[in-house]
Design a protein around this motif. Structure first.
Motif, PDB file in Angstrom:
ATOM      1  N   ILE A   1       0.840  -1.205   0.000  1.00 14.44           N
ATOM      2  CA  ILE A   1       0.000   0.000   0.000  1.00 14.44           C
ATOM      3  C   ILE A   1       0.876   1.256   0.000  1.00 14.44           C
ATOM      4  O   ILE A   1       0.630   2.216  -0.762  1.00 14.44           O
ATOM      5  N   ALA A   2       1.915   1.277   0.854  1.00 14.43           N
ATOM      6  CA  ALA A   2       2.803   2.450   0.924  1.00 14.43           C
ATOM      7  C   ALA A   2       3.534   2.661  -0.393  1.00 14.43           C
ATOM      8  O   ALA A   2       3.722   3.811  -0.836  1.00 14.43           O
ATOM      9  N   TRP A   3       3.932   1.574  -1.042  1.00 12.22           N
ATOM     10  CA  TRP A   3       4.632   1.675  -2.329  1.00 12.22           C
ATOM     11  C   TRP A   3       3.721   2.292  -3.391  1.00 12.22           C
ATOM     12  O   TRP A   3       4.130   3.182  -4.135  1.00 12.22           O
ATOM     13  N   ARG A   4       2.442   1.872  -3.450  1.00  9.10           N
ATOM     14  CA  ARG A   4       1.519   2.411  -4.444  1.00  9.10           C
ATOM     15  C   ARG A   4       1.141   3.867  -4.135  1.00  9.10           C
ATOM     16  O   ARG A   4       0.974   4.692  -5.033  1.00  9.10           O
ATOM     17  N   LEU A   5       1.006   4.203  -2.828  1.00  5.33           N
ATOM     18  CA  LEU A   5       0.733   5.591  -2.450  1.00  5.33           C
ATOM     19  C   LEU A   5       1.893   6.495  -2.833  1.00  5.33           C
ATOM     20  O   LEU A   5       1.697   7.610  -3.334  1.00  5.33           O
ATOM     21  N   ASN A   6       3.097   6.016  -2.597  1.00  8.55           N
ATOM     22  CA  ASN A   6       4.273   6.795  -2.963  1.00  8.55           C
ATOM     23  C   ASN A   6       4.291   7.059  -4.468  1.00  8.55           C
ATOM     24  O   ASN A   6       4.599   8.177  -4.912  1.00  8.55           O
ATOM     25  N   ALA A   7       3.961   6.043  -5.256  1.00 10.96           N
ATOM     26  CA  ALA A   7       3.935   6.213  -6.711  1.00 10.96           C
ATOM     27  C   ALA A   7       2.856   7.207  -7.126  1.00 10.96           C
ATOM     28  O   ALA A   7       3.056   8.027  -8.038  1.00 10.96           O
ATOM     29  N   ALA A   8       1.689   7.181  -6.436  1.00  9.79           N
ATOM     30  CA  ALA A   8       0.594   8.095  -6.771  1.00  9.79           C
ATOM     31  C   ALA A   8       0.952   9.535  -6.402  1.00  9.79           C
ATOM     32  O   ALA A   8       0.645  10.468  -7.152  1.00  9.79           O
ATOM     33  N   PHE A   9       1.597   9.758  -5.270  1.00 11.88           N
ATOM     34  CA  PHE A   9       1.970  11.113  -4.836  1.00 11.88           C
ATOM     35  C   PHE A   9       3.005  11.741  -5.739  1.00 11.88           C
ATOM     36  O   PHE A   9       2.986  12.965  -5.958  1.00 11.88           O
ATOM     37  N   TRP A  10       3.920  10.943  -6.270  1.00 11.53           N
ATOM     38  CA  TRP A  10       5.029  11.502  -7.033  1.00 11.53           C
ATOM     39  C   TRP A  10       4.887  11.339  -8.546  1.00 11.53           C
ATOM     40  O   TRP A  10       5.804  11.677  -9.266  1.00 11.53           O
ATOM     41  N   LYS A  11       3.721  10.901  -9.017  1.00  9.69           N
ATOM     42  CA  LYS A  11       3.603  10.642 -10.459  1.00  9.69           C
ATOM     43  C   LYS A  11       3.664  11.920 -11.291  1.00  9.69           C
ATOM     44  O   LYS A  11       4.067  11.880 -12.455  1.00  9.69           O
ATOM     45  N   ASP A  12       3.223  13.079 -10.693  1.00 12.27           N
ATOM     46  CA  ASP A  12       3.224  14.333 -11.446  1.00 12.27           C
ATOM     47  C   ASP A  12       4.491  15.160 -11.224  1.00 12.27           C
ATOM     48  O   ASP A  12       4.614  16.268 -11.740  1.00 12.27           O
TER      49      ASP A  12
END
Length: 260
Positions: A247-258
């Protein structure tokens, strides 16, 4: 600096020597037999082990960090503890102490019998677990008339404690054979070969091994009664961390995608 490193090496060597497997009378190392770990999860085995402990060990050895009422954790009721495991003056909430005076015990026996609460944990070494050591030790007594007690032990040569379970196992004689050192033909040692039964006990060899397994299982459990719960909780904690990591890995990817 060189002296300091040398002293550390000497100390490490001494520690390794102290932790090596016990030696028989002739000097040959005694491999530790594997303790049947399935008994740790067998409630009936733990109960039988508790009964053996009270009947054969608690006369001289205390378990001063364990209370009788803790035996409820292995399925015994308070009434069963009172009827089968308590002495006349003991109460269910009492610690497993002995009335033997420590000073008198040292005078009579040559040493104060150690407390057995965490004996299984304290005997662990690179040669095996503490349970392996106790399982081997309690099964390798033999008659030796040269000793004050009349007993000796392969896992603990010249042990001061007599064979308290001899009525169950019977009396045995150890047979040693001469072994010539391949590097020094003049040097001969005596290696353990086998046991010879002198007098039969109340149990067969298989029954005695099983009884010792029960006793060692109880000693292992007594050293850490919460071990089973700790292992179960540990599994759930690891599963939670594994899921949370995803979950933390996917959240990190979502926060930094832009962020470029």
């Amino acid at each position: 600096m060189k002296k300091f490193i040398a002293s550390l090496l000497v100390a490490a060597s001494a520690c390794l020597t102290a932790l090596t497997p016990a030696h028989a009378a002739g000097g040959a190392s005694v491999p530790l037999d594997k303790f049947p770990t399935e008994k740790l999860h067998d409630t009936a085995a733990l109960q039988r082990g508790a009964q053996l402990f009270v009947n054969y060990c608690l006369n001289c050895h205390a378990a001063a960090f364990m209370r009788f009422n803790r035996l409820k954790d292995i399925g015994l009721t308070e009434q069963q503890i009172k009827d089968n495991l308590l002495f006349t003056t003991d109460k269910v909430g009492d610690l497993m102490n002995v009335s033997l005076n420590a000073r008198q015990a040292k005078d009579w026996l040559g040493a104060t019998p150690p407390d057995l609460t965490v004996i299984a944990r304290s005997r662990a070494s690179h040669a095996g677990t503490g349970a392996d050591y106790l399982y081997t030790y309690l099964r390798t007594y033999y008659r030796d008339e040269t000793k004050a007690t009349g007993w000796n032990n392969l896992a603990f040569p010249s042990v001061g404690m007599p064979h308290v379970l001899w009525e169950l196992q019977g009396e045995r004689r150890a047979i040693f054979e001469e072994v010539q050192d391949p590097h020094d033909p003049k040097k001969v040692t005596h290696a353990f070969k086998s046991f010879e039964q002198i007098k039969p006990g109340k149990m067969s060899a298989q029954e005695f091994d099983s009884a010792v397994g029960d006793l060692v299982a109880y000693l292992q459990w007594m050293g850490e009664p919460n071990q089973g719960l700790r292992v179960k909780l540990g599994v759930w904690v690891l599963l939670f961390l594994a899921v949370f990591t995803v979950i933390a890995w996917r959240l990190n990817a979502a926060f930094w995608k832009d962020v470029k």
